[in-house]
Scaffold this active site. Structure first.
Site, short mmCIF file in Angstrom:
data_model
loop_
_atom_site.label_atom_id
_atom_site.label_comp_id
_atom_site.label_asym_id
_atom_site.label_seq_id
_atom_site.Cartn_x
_atom_site.Cartn_y
_atom_site.Cartn_z
N GLY A 173 -1.98 3.09 -0.40
CA GLY A 173 -1.80 3.37 -1.82
C GLY A 173 -1.20 4.74 -2.06
O GLY A 173 -0.20 5.09 -1.45
N GLU A 183 -2.05 7.42 -0.99
CA GLU A 183 -2.14 8.29 0.19
C GLU A 183 -0.99 8.02 1.17
O GLU A 183 -0.94 8.61 2.24
CB GLU A 183 -3.48 8.08 0.89
CG GLU A 183 -4.66 8.54 0.08
CD GLU A 183 -5.97 8.31 0.81
OE1 GLU A 183 -5.98 8.35 2.06
OE2 GLU A 183 -6.98 8.08 0.13
N GLY A 184 -0.11 7.09 0.82
CA GLY A 184 1.04 6.81 1.67
C GLY A 184 0.84 5.64 2.60
O GLY A 184 0.09 4.71 2.28
N ASP A 242 4.64 -5.96 -3.18
CA ASP A 242 5.70 -6.93 -2.91
C ASP A 242 7.05 -6.25 -2.84
O ASP A 242 7.87 -6.55 -1.96
CB ASP A 242 5.73 -8.01 -3.99
CG ASP A 242 4.47 -8.87 -4.00
OD1 ASP A 242 3.87 -9.04 -2.93
OD2 ASP A 242 4.10 -9.36 -5.08
#
Length: 105
Positions: free
Chosen positions: A21, A23-24, A51
């Site tokens: 998310g 945080e990469g 997606d």
């Protein structure tokens, strides 16, 4: 996390992409693990971002790009969706994807 990624590689998975998310992401090819920070964008809606990230990665991969470019292209595609209310951008195109990539990286 590394143990689970190793398990997937041992099971025959060539590439492992773990999205964290805001945080990469972590990307592994079985020999090297990359940690890529999430781009800083104004989030309006998260619907469809995962997606879009997958589609961006596949697009770059099919173009023969290296793995780091693939994941960054995925992040760029997700960023374009995150900055949109809803999961659809009528103006989404390869050109828009490349603009986001250039803006972020």
């Amino acid at each position: 996390i590394e143990e689970r990624i190793s398990f997937l590689h041992e099971s025959g998975v060539r590439y492992v992409w773990l999205s964290k998310g805001d945080e990469g992401s972590i990307l592994s090819d079985g020999t090297k693990m990359y940690s890529i920070p999430a781009p800083q964008v104004e989030i309006k809606d998260t619907t469809g971002a995962g997606d879009a990230a997958t589609a961006g990665w596949i697009h770059a991969y099919l173009q023969g790009k290296d793995l780091l470019t693939c994941i960054r292209t995925g992040h760029a595609a997700a960023a374009a969706i995150l900055e949109t209310a809803g999961s659809v951008r009528d103006d989404f195109s390869v050109e828009l994807l490349l603009r986001y990539y250039s803006k972020i990286y």
